[in-house]
Design an enzyme around this catalytic site. Structure first.
Site, mmCIF file in Angstrom:
data_model
loop_
_atom_site.group_PDB
_atom_site.id
_atom_site.type_symbol
_atom_site.label_atom_id
_atom_site.label_comp_id
_atom_site.label_asym_id
_atom_site.label_seq_id
_atom_site.Cartn_x
_atom_site.Cartn_y
_atom_site.Cartn_z
ATOM 1 C CG HIS C 122 -2.102 0.862 1.142
ATOM 2 N ND1 HIS C 122 -3.019 0.986 2.158
ATOM 3 C CD2 HIS C 122 -2.538 1.695 0.174
ATOM 4 C CE1 HIS C 122 -3.955 1.839 1.802
ATOM 5 N NE2 HIS C 122 -3.696 2.293 0.613
ATOM 6 C CG PHE D 63 -8.377 2.591 11.165
ATOM 7 C CD1 PHE D 63 -8.142 1.395 11.829
ATOM 8 C CD2 PHE D 63 -9.444 3.387 11.581
ATOM 9 C CE1 PHE D 63 -8.940 1.002 12.896
ATOM 10 C CE2 PHE D 63 -10.246 2.993 12.640
ATOM 11 C CZ PHE D 63 -10.000 1.803 13.306
ATOM 12 C CD GLU D 64 -4.296 -0.700 4.912
ATOM 13 O OE1 GLU D 64 -3.542 -0.560 3.949
ATOM 14 O OE2 GLU D 64 -4.588 -1.812 5.384
ATOM 15 N N GLY D 65 -6.378 3.670 6.057
ATOM 16 C CA GLY D 65 -7.121 4.629 5.237
ATOM 17 C C GLY D 65 -6.723 6.069 5.514
#
Lengths: 266, 318, 318, 266
Positions: C122, D63-65
């Site tokens: 990511h 959170f990766e968001g």
């Protein structure tokens, strides 16, 4: 005798203007509608704003403080490109690092700066006068100048004085064509380069191959000899050297409306 | 200020208390966190969001040998040199401002080898903080090449890009031991909102090993949580929060007050005749003399504070 | 999608009309800008701010061989594969969402070698866009090393840091030919405001060679200029502006509507028995069938749109 | 016979719970007040939120968001870590790239993920089952998993099944200790590493030198033999293997309040 001092006030048929006003109007004329210009503080900021109010309403002005699409208000000129006055009615603000990165990404057509010292290849010095190890004068430094000059087509607006137009700058703060020919590209600067130097005497460019400075046009009442006398190296002279149109009353009125306190045009 | 080895960077960050906790303290207590000789990144740029109150407190505390890094350095840099708080300023441009001419103090100190003005391009300063923020030892860039700016900097490397073969300059990460940042508002944990130009402050906060925030006002954590997309600096990077109204004066704080131009003109005038005596007298009167920040503001004068506020708030007028 | 030579990157950007001009057009006109085979960066992530309307328009226009890059890929990726619009997806994670299990469509297409799922971490996807945005050919990073993710990617380099000697991975810039980004609001020039999670969209907009914005609504440039610090994407990167209410549905748009969960459950159920037939029927009914985006929304159903809106707007409730 | 299926519903003196609920409660217990935890979707998100509501109110959840300092609401669990439900009442949102960079910068104490397949050195596979060139099953991929595992101390929560606990994963998506000993550090991953694997059978860690997986504790009613039977490689067994405390009614009630629809705890 320095031409700039001599010409501190000049006249058209109906009005007088200062050397700074001449610089502002003449350099504004180089900016085209629809361009993206990265403007330094002082004359560049003022001239870009003037162009936006006159012939280039769609000019996009960027400041290194982080402003995109500035619309500076008359009488509210900022003391640098980092204050809130730069941002009022702008399209966007972002970090100073990110606005400088727009230069590197290639979004900017024209870089536009003032200059303290320039040489025959358009290298600019704003760091040291004299030997950098033991300078007679330490100047304020690069700011974004090095980044702007490294990454865009450049317009420089500055006073035409022999001590400012030198054969070789004491220190290359902001790169022009370095040692001429392909040396700029060889150093890794594959984009941009000097485009125009606007002075209170005329307009100068750079020879396409040698990258030496070349006189392109004269302001009204100035001779090529006068320009050469005020330059510390041998200028190339274009095959035709037209005379620029003097600032109009309309241009001067607009300029003075923007800078009524003569912050940048004293 | 060289790139830290990653182990060392991680160790220093790992040791910090990054928990959600109250960090409100006085200017004096925050100043006491910063030891002599520390490397200090200074937020804002030129006359904007300068952490003046914190610099004022550090100078009053007699701090020495601070190595200061800022995007563009204005009068706060002159005061850091003249007070003896710093003899090394890393920046891209150093003078009070173009309208006041070249800094006589900067000239005196650098030309006389009493201080070092370490010059990097503006983008290079920004990318050094960004590398520090990202936890990488360097970032590549395409300016500075061929110039004497890079030639006189030992701490860069030039490489041929392993993907394209192009020449690139690598600039090393800058992870200052402290960041001093002034903001419009934050909560007691250090979640900060910044209006207007952010300069390099977001990267600086992430890069530094400790962050001291001064803030125009402290708001509740509830208020912050209502608009988490307006938080610009996260609490977990912050070590101290100090509420200081007009904390950038006589410089500006976006949307609240513009620079106190009359004061800055008077300051420049005072330095023109005899820079050293002028700035010494200024330091005495405005930095060492007042008993408190409020007394300092009183010396700046209510009339000019009100005028600066009127101008500052007008940014939001139609 | 390899790093461009800098000359070529500059040439492509230089040729773009970056002036302040109106760019409002229809979905169909915007879709016509994107040729077969183009590389396309897709904004948002998973179920959030997916530029669904633009993907819908590209699929309806019969686009082929698009090379798609997105941080995390959800049902829009399944639809791109099944419609034949793309056979190459670069992403870090690909399935409708954890609550619906592993994507049967992704499995069918990748296991059968009918499409390529190019997997990067990511952060690597993010740094590739960021390198593209910064105009550098690579960025260094510290993850992926030692893993099989990096081992199967030919387009990375490992170096020893010239400052610290540490091992680092370099990931190449990603400058997609197009970015598709959905926003809450923008002006006719493309100055965009984004509420909530920005994902990689700011970097993506800067990195791409052309940006197509879809927006829930178009506001005046005056409104944008009143708060320039709320602009997240600058007009000069933008080539097309399309106003599309519910432009991410059935995915969410922060603060306006949450995902249409019932629709997404029904979609997942429809694909469970026979994925290929199921998604073909879905495409027929929701993508090829409707005459307009409004007719598409009508098929989604007013009741669920209202419910999603109620949930979406509740983010701002106390 | 697979233990996980067998133990799908377990009982304490007064209540029953699912394997997922056990995982959530047990892994929540590993998180300490004041820590910064980077949580993946599913059990990790739920367990971190549970810890925040029980013993660790000052737990900072990322959170990766792009969420920092999340405070997920009961009954409003997000379908991934990228939706607005992740951000309500959070302290900050920022770009997904930047939140992942916080891992690299060192601001995060614990990474916390689920796992599909793990090996004796804690390497995780979420990409391919079978030969990666001709997989029998293509899995969803890394997401932030590789970044989280590369850069932090890791807690993994997963079902304890022989097909999931393999000697060598088919593909290292997210690095544990790679080939054991110093191989992780030698590969350039000088920070972080596997810390704990929480399963529905017990708690596992890694030997300090060999980096092989080691059984540290058993959940109530489970034997070390049972764990070994459900593991596809030889486990090290700690010198003392205590039995964990079963989930309390209070913990289970809090958990079910957070996930009333059993989105993550089916």
């Amino acid at each position: 005798m320095r031409a700039a001092a001599e010409r501190a006030f000049m006249t058209t048929s109906t009005t007088t203007y200062t050397a700074s006003e001449l610089l502002a109007v003449m350099s504004a004329g180089l900016l085209c509608d629809g361009q993206v210009v990265f403007a330094g503080v002082g004359i560049p900021l003022l001239a870009a704003t003037l162009a936006q109010r006159l012939h280039a309403p769609g000019l996009t002005i960027l400041f290194e403080g982080g402003t995109i699409g500035a619309f500076v208000e008359p009488g509210k000129l900022p003391p640098s490109t980092n204050e809130q006055r730069c941002t009022r009615r702008a399209n966007m603000v972002l970090s100073s690092t990110d606005v400088l990165l727009l230069l590197q990404r290639g979004y900017v057509d024209i870089g536009f700066m003032g200059g303290a010292q320039i040489d025959q290849y358009g290298n600019l010095n704003s760091s040291f006068i004299g030997d950098p190890q033991h300078p007679t004068s330490r100047l304020p430094g690069s700011g974004g100048g090095n980044d702007i000059a490294s990454l865009t087509q450049m317009i420089v607006a500055m006073r035409h004085e022999k001590r400012r137009f030198v054969k070789k700058v004491d220190f290359v703060t902001s790169p022009g064509f370095l040692a001429g020919d392909n040396s700029r590209c060889d150093a890794g600067l594959v984009a941009g380069g000097m485009y125009r130097v606007v002075t209170d005497l005329g307009m100068l460019g750079f020879d396409e191959r040698s990258k030496r400075m070349e006189l392109l046009a004269l302001h009204p009442g100035v001779t090529a000899d006068q320009v050469q006398q005020n330059t510390g190296f041998e200028l190339l002279i274009a095959s035709e050297v037209p005379v620029t149109n003097p600032p109009t009353e309309n241009e001067l009125a607009a300029l003075r409306h923007l800078d009524p306190d003569r912050i940048y045009t004293a | 200020m060289l790139t830290l080895a990653y182990n060392e960077l991680r160790r220093r960050t790992g040791e910090r208390d990054r928990s959600l906790r109250e960090k409100v303290m006085s200017l004096e207590a925050a100043a006491a966190l910063v030891p002599d000789g520390a490397s200090v990144g200074i937020g804002g740029s030129t006359l904007s969001r300068t952490p003046m109150a914190m610099i004022w407190a550090l100078i009053r505390a007699g701090r020495k040998e601070l190595v200061c890094a800022r995007s563009i350095t204005s009068s706060e840099g002159e005061l850091l040199l003249a007070s003896g708080a710093s003899r090394h300023v890393l920046t891209s441009w150093f003078s009070q401002g173009i309208v006041w001419g070249v800094s006589r103090i900067m000239r005196l100190y650098t030309e006389g080898n009493r201080a070092r003005f370490e010059e990097w391009s503006h983008m290079a300063v920004g990318l050094r903080f960004r590398a520090g923020a990202m936890g990488v030892p360097f970032l590549p860039m395409r300016s500075m090449m061929g110039s004497d700016v890079v030639a006189q900097l030992p701490d860069t490397r030039q490489i041929d890009c392993p993907f394209t073969g192009e020449k690139l300059v690598l600039v090393p990460a800058l992870n200052p031991e402290f960041a001093l940042i002034h903001v419009q508002r934050c909560d007691a944990y250090g979640n900060a909102q910044i209006d207007g130009l952010p300069f390099m402050d977001l990267d600086l906060a992430m890069a530094a090993n400790r962050v001291i925030l001064t803030t125009e006002r402290i708001v509740s954590n509830d208020q912050i949580r209502r608009a988490p997309d307006q938080t610009k600096i996260p609490f977990l990077t912050v070590d101290a929060v100090v509420e200081v109204p007009f904390g950038s004066a006589p410089h500006e704080c976006y949307g609240l007050y513009e620079p106190l131009f009359k004061h800055l003109d008077a300051y420049a005038a005072q330095l023109r005749q005899n820079p050293e005596e002028g700035i010494a007298a200024y330091l005495e009167r405005f930095f060492y003399g007042p008993k408190s920040w409020t007394e300092y503001l009183d010396l700046l004068g209510l009339e000019e504070l009100l005028d600066a506020s009127r101008r500052g708030k007008s940014i939001y007028d139609d």
